[in-house]
Design a protein around this motif. Structure first.
Motif, PDB file in Angstrom:
ATOM      1  N   LYS A   1       0.811  -1.293   0.092  1.00 14.41           N
ATOM      2  CA  LYS A   1       0.042  -0.129   0.139  1.00 14.41           C
ATOM      3  C   LYS A   1       0.964   1.431  -0.040  1.00 14.41           C
ATOM      4  N   ILE A   2       1.840   1.312   0.802  1.00 15.21           N
ATOM      5  CA  ILE A   2       2.804   2.433   0.870  1.00 15.21           C
ATOM      6  C   ILE A   2       3.576   2.598  -0.583  1.00 15.21           C
ATOM      7  N   ALA A   3       4.065   1.631  -0.993  1.00 18.37           N
ATOM      8  CA  ALA A   3       4.834   1.432  -2.378  1.00 18.37           C
ATOM      9  C   ALA A   3       3.780   2.085  -3.486  1.00 18.37           C
ATOM     10  N   ASP A   4       2.720   1.675  -3.481  1.00 17.02           N
ATOM     11  CA  ASP A   4       1.774   1.744  -4.390  1.00 17.02           C
ATOM     12  C   ASP A   4       1.410   3.456  -4.604  1.00 17.02           C
ATOM     13  N   GLU A   5       1.093   3.918  -3.356  1.00 14.43           N
ATOM     14  CA  GLU A   5       0.813   5.360  -3.269  1.00 14.43           C
ATOM     15  C   GLU A   5       2.161   6.282  -3.411  1.00 14.43           C
ATOM     16  N   TRP A   6       3.277   5.684  -2.927  1.00 13.80           N
ATOM     17  CA  TRP A   6       4.364   6.530  -3.471  1.00 13.80           C
ATOM     18  C   TRP A   6       4.803   6.358  -5.089  1.00 13.80           C
ATOM     19  N   CYS A   7       4.638   5.148  -5.592  1.00 13.85           N
ATOM     20  CA  CYS A   7       5.019   5.198  -6.973  1.00 13.85           C
ATOM     21  C   CYS A   7       3.889   5.798  -7.818  1.00 13.85           C
ATOM     22  N   ARG A   8       2.581   5.939  -7.223  1.00 15.80           N
ATOM     23  CA  ARG A   8       1.717   6.758  -7.972  1.00 15.80           C
ATOM     24  C   ARG A   8       1.886   8.227  -8.135  1.00 15.80           C
ATOM     25  N   LEU A   9       2.652   8.636  -6.927  1.00 17.46           N
ATOM     26  CA  LEU A   9       2.793  10.116  -6.849  1.00 17.46           C
ATOM     27  C   LEU A   9       4.371  10.490  -7.657  1.00 17.46           C
ATOM     28  N   TYR A  10       5.328   9.220  -7.558  1.00 21.17           N
ATOM     29  CA  TYR A  10       6.554   9.919  -7.774  1.00 21.17           C
ATOM     30  C   TYR A  10       7.070   9.181  -9.107  1.00 21.17           C
ATOM     31  N   ALA A  11       6.374   8.093  -9.211  1.00 22.30           N
ATOM     32  CA  ALA A  11       6.960   7.201 -10.678  1.00 22.30           C
ATOM     33  C   ALA A  11       7.283   7.960 -12.017  1.00 22.30           C
ATOM     34  N   VAL A  12       8.174   7.733 -12.439  1.00 26.22           N
ATOM     35  CA  VAL A  12       8.446   8.349 -13.972  1.00 26.22           C
ATOM     36  C   VAL A  12       7.489   8.025 -14.719  1.00 26.22           C
ATOM     37  N   SER A  13       7.081   6.719 -14.772  1.00 28.60           N
ATOM     38  CA  SER A  13       6.065   6.285 -15.715  1.00 28.60           C
ATOM     39  C   SER A  13       4.862   5.615 -15.289  1.00 28.60           C
ATOM     40  N   ALA A  14       3.554   6.379 -15.560  1.00 30.79           N
ATOM     41  CA  ALA A  14       2.577   5.570 -14.748  1.00 30.79           C
ATOM     42  C   ALA A  14       2.369   4.030 -15.384  1.00 30.79           C
ATOM     43  N   GLN A  15       2.911   3.718 -16.517  1.00 27.89           N
ATOM     44  CA  GLN A  15       2.710   2.177 -16.862  1.00 27.89           C
ATOM     45  C   GLN A  15       3.562   1.580 -16.009  1.00 27.89           C
ATOM     46  N   ASN A  16       4.715   1.939 -15.658  1.00 28.02           N
ATOM     47  CA  ASN A  16       5.451   1.085 -14.775  1.00 28.02           C
ATOM     48  C   ASN A  16       5.072   1.217 -13.392  1.00 28.02           C
ATOM     49  N   ALA A  17       4.234   1.951 -12.857  1.00 29.94           N
ATOM     50  CA  ALA A  17       4.063   2.129 -11.414  1.00 29.94           C
ATOM     51  C   ALA A  17       3.884   1.062 -10.549  1.00 29.94           C
ATOM     52  N   GLU A  18       3.078   0.010 -11.148  1.00 32.05           N
ATOM     53  CA  GLU A  18       2.567  -1.124 -10.385  1.00 32.05           C
ATOM     54  C   GLU A  18       3.959  -2.025 -10.237  1.00 32.05           C
ATOM     55  N   GLU A  19       4.795  -2.221 -11.405  1.00 32.98           N
ATOM     56  CA  GLU A  19       6.221  -3.240 -11.288  1.00 32.98           C
ATOM     57  C   GLU A  19       7.104  -2.506 -10.236  1.00 32.98           C
ATOM     58  N   ASP A  20       7.129  -1.008 -10.493  1.00 30.44           N
ATOM     59  CA  ASP A  20       8.226  -0.316  -9.547  1.00 30.44           C
ATOM     60  C   ASP A  20       7.775  -0.756  -7.944  1.00 30.44           C
ATOM     61  N   ALA A  21       6.186  -0.360  -7.814  1.00 29.81           N
ATOM     62  CA  ALA A  21       5.867  -0.604  -6.303  1.00 29.81           C
ATOM     63  C   ALA A  21       6.136  -1.923  -6.076  1.00 29.81           C
ATOM     64  N   GLU A  22       6.103  -3.032  -6.853  1.00 27.81           N
ATOM     65  CA  GLU A  22       6.325  -4.522  -6.439  1.00 27.81           C
ATOM     66  C   GLU A  22       7.594  -4.583  -6.067  1.00 27.81           C
ATOM     67  N   ALA A  23       8.488  -4.137  -6.752  1.00 28.57           N
ATOM     68  CA  ALA A  23       9.978  -4.059  -6.667  1.00 28.57           C
ATOM     69  C   ALA A  23      10.366  -3.422  -5.383  1.00 28.57           C
ATOM     70  N   LEU A  24       9.701  -2.495  -5.213  1.00 23.68           N
ATOM     71  CA  LEU A  24      10.019  -1.426  -3.895  1.00 23.68           C
ATOM     72  C   LEU A  24       9.766  -2.137  -2.597  1.00 23.68           C
ATOM     73  N   TYR A  25       8.443  -2.461  -2.622  1.00 18.03           N
ATOM     74  CA  TYR A  25       8.036  -3.111  -1.392  1.00 18.03           C
ATOM     75  C   TYR A  25       8.811  -4.679  -0.822  1.00 18.03           C
ATOM     76  N   LEU A  26       9.020  -5.314  -2.061  1.00 20.36           N
ATOM     77  CA  LEU A  26       9.690  -6.681  -1.673  1.00 20.36           C
ATOM     78  C   LEU A  26      11.239  -6.501  -1.387  1.00 20.36           C
ATOM     79  N   GLY A  27      11.909  -5.344  -2.057  1.00 19.80           N
ATOM     80  CA  GLY A  27      13.140  -5.261  -1.829  1.00 19.80           C
ATOM     81  C   GLY A  27      13.687  -4.193  -0.975  1.00 19.80           C
ATOM     82  N   CYS A  28      13.053  -3.564   0.028  1.00 20.41           N
ATOM     83  CA  CYS A  28      13.496  -2.273   0.674  1.00 20.41           C
ATOM     84  C   CYS A  28      13.133  -2.857   2.126  1.00 20.41           C
ATOM     85  N   SER A  29      13.818  -1.964   3.008  1.00 18.64           N
ATOM     86  CA  SER A  29      13.733  -2.543   4.532  1.00 18.64           C
ATOM     87  C   SER A  29      12.535  -1.692   5.095  1.00 18.64           C
ATOM     88  N   GLU A  30      12.067  -2.103   6.268  1.00 12.97           N
ATOM     89  CA  GLU A  30      10.935  -1.526   7.026  1.00 12.97           C
ATOM     90  C   GLU A  30      11.216  -0.010   7.072  1.00 12.97           C
TER      91      GLU A  30
END
Length: 273
Positions: free
Chosen positions: A78-107
């Protein structure tokens, strides 16, 4: 534990709240548009790790540990989805970027992204307010701690010109603590090295006291250790847009270098939200 793959993470999150007839491997495969063998392998792995269990009908259920992991994943998503929706370079890639983000980053990073998103949303809310104030901004923010960029300018100069040396004497970014409708800015002083013009040797210096100006009166900031605490209400919002907010306050800083007490410096502290 082996790192969770996107398929395993999606499977766990899907099992948080789901009807009985939706717990089969066939249903999950169709739901996530992958082969049944892919879901089957993911389910076997999750079962081996103690994250889920299967009944005789091969229906899947989260264990207590699995529910904790799945709930944490769902919050991170949820956090990554919202952040990528606001800041992602490409709206088309926002979902993939969010998935990579929440699976790969620390708490810790997720918490910072969450705070950044909340600040962004609060700034946008202030943009719609006729006469925005620091008090209203605090009311728009959930209780918590936020990190803010800041710049010290020489007093009386337009922000953007004549940066003050005081910037070197404090930790960047600073912290904004919000509780209820009250906010407190926390500045952490640093020990800096100054070179003597006379001897060429280096001497340690740091901020010793700090005063802030409120309604033409000055008050001593509370100090604990190397931290100075300043009420956020003294800051005036000077500019606001769809994506940022700037607030400024007048401060007086007294420093020491070695054993020498330096003249008090008057500065403007600009916060960038």
């Amino acid at each position: 534990m082996e790192k969770l793959t996107p398929v395993k993470a999606r499977l766990l999150m899907s099992l948080i709240e789901i009807d009985e007839h939706c717990r089969s491997i066939s249903y999950m495969a169709a739901q996530h548009n992958v082969a049944k063998s892919t879901i089957s392998r993911a389910a076997d792995w999750c079962e081996e790790q103690g994250l889920l269990r299967k009944d005789r009908e091969k229906r899947m259920y989260l264990t207590e540990h699995g529910r904790q992991i799945a709930t944490r994943l769902a919050r991170g998503k949820k956090i990554a989805d919202e952040w990528c929706r606001l800041y992602a370079v490409s709206a088309q890639n926002a979902e993939e970027d969010a998935e990579a983000l929440y699976l790969g980053c620390s708490e810790e990073l997720l918490e910072k992204l969450s705070a950044q998103t909340l600040l962004y949303s609060a700034s946008r809310q202030m943009h719609k307010t006729p006469f925005p104030s620091s008090y209203q901004l605090c009311r728009a923010l959930p209780d918590g701690e936020y990190q803010l960029d800041f710049v010290f300018y020489k007093y009386g100069e337009q922000p953007g010109f004549h940066v003050s040396m005081a910037n070197e004497g404090f930790v960047h970014p600073l912290r904004l603590k919000v509780h209820g409708s009250d906010g407190t800015v926390v500045l952490s002083a640093l020990s800096i090295q100054c070179r003597s013009r006379e001897t060429g040797s280096y001497m340690a210096g740091e901020a010793r006291s700090l005063r802030y100006v409120k309604e033409e009166l000055s008050y001593d900031a509370v100090r604990t250790g190397n931290e100075f605490f300043i009420p956020f209400e003294i800051f005036h919002i000077i500019s606001i847009s769809d994506c940022s907010c700037h607030a400024v306050a007048e401060l007086c800083i007294r420093s020491t270098v070695a054993e020498m007490h330096m003249p008090e410096s008057r500065v403007s502290l600009l916060l960038i939200l």
